[in-house]
Design an enzyme around this catalytic site. Sequence first.
Site, short mmCIF file in Angstrom:
data_model
loop_
_atom_site.label_atom_id
_atom_site.label_comp_id
_atom_site.label_asym_id
_atom_site.label_seq_id
_atom_site.Cartn_x
_atom_site.Cartn_y
_atom_site.Cartn_z
N LYS A 1 -0.17 11.86 -8.22
CA LYS A 1 1.22 11.67 -7.82
C LYS A 1 1.96 13.02 -7.83
CE LYS A 1 4.29 8.04 -7.57
NZ LYS A 1 4.29 6.60 -7.58
N LYS B 1 -11.89 6.17 0.43
CA LYS B 1 -11.86 5.06 -0.52
C LYS B 1 -10.91 3.96 -0.02
CE LYS B 1 -10.09 3.59 -4.91
NZ LYS B 1 -8.88 3.15 -5.34
N LYS C 1 -5.05 0.07 -1.16
CA LYS C 1 -3.85 -0.42 -0.47
C LYS C 1 -2.88 0.73 -0.20
CE LYS C 1 -2.01 -2.41 -4.74
NZ LYS C 1 -3.28 -2.60 -5.45
#
Length: 317
Positions: free
Chosen positions: A115, A194, A197
């Site tokens: 992040k 990968k 979502k």
Amino acid sequence: MAAAKKRLLTGLQSSGTLHIGNYFGALKPFLDTYQQYHSMLMVADYHSLTTVKDAALLRTNIVNVVLDYLGIGINPEEVIIFQQSRVPQHTELAWIFECLVSVPFLMQAHAYKDKVAKGLEANAGLFNYPMLMATDILLYDTDIVPVGKDQQQHIEYAREAAVKFNNAFGPTFKEPKELILKGAGTVPGIDGEKMSKSYGNTIPLFGTKDEIAKTVMSIVTDSSGERPANVYAIHKLFKADAELETLYSANKGNYKALKEALIEEIEAFVAPMRERRENYAKDLDSVKKVLEEGSEKAREMAEKKMTAVREKVGVTI
Ligand code: ADP
Ligand code: TRP
């Protein structure tokens, strides 16, 4: 005398729709083995609060996770299905763990580092995420945690929390082990990255046939080889290698036929689960009851552990 049954536990965040990566990475290993253990399945609703800031959405998502568990074929009589937030001992113990681990240690966590690397601001909940997850596992003396490869580090963090606590206050927590299904460590998405979502590259687990067809048809294929690698990688999850060899040899270069075969394969696999899920969804009160009763049981177990923990850290006078 037979050896005591071990504890198996895993959890899913209530933050979105399940995809086949979740199924093969986390749910299938659980489904295949849970009857041999004292098994628990958690809805990690407080974990999803790190990203979901919409009460109505969170409520729906929580029920959806339970429907997903039941839809894949978990028998609620044989497993404790519970909701993290209904067991306040999790957040209580998380605080204690946070007082034992260092900031640089938590800064190594991939979820947090990724992040920050993307220039996004991480909330303190995301930073502390691994310690809340450690409580999910350690409160119940869990032996085995079926997860996808990306969660491996989190299990290491749980072990570290157990060791830190045991060293400081005496033997209390078991060190858990992850269970990662061979060959499905990381399921690739329709772009070969990968499946996640957050990357928008998923094939939904409970999608309609049309949705499945649409995503499969958009699997990225590179035209250099005879065999579309991304299609094959997903196909492998549904069909034995030998059968796939025959299919792919017979359809060299015919990507459309191979994709159509994959759609049929996924549909045959998903249809019975989708139907089961739809049946459960007709009676949401019963579904909520499963969660309520499971949470009650989990709370009793967690409180027993926390009684010992409070004593050991010295907050009981
Ligand atoms: P997502 O990456 O889509 O947000 P989550 O982080 O909510 O998925 O993962 C839920 C569970 O599913 C975890 O145990 C995770 O390891 C597993 N999982 C997620 N994506 C994959 C994947 N592509 N391959 C294998 N397992 C996965
Ligand atoms: N962090 C896990 C994920 O994103 C979800 C999770 C929360 C979990 N608590 C857990 C998984 C405990 C296994 C055990 O997928």
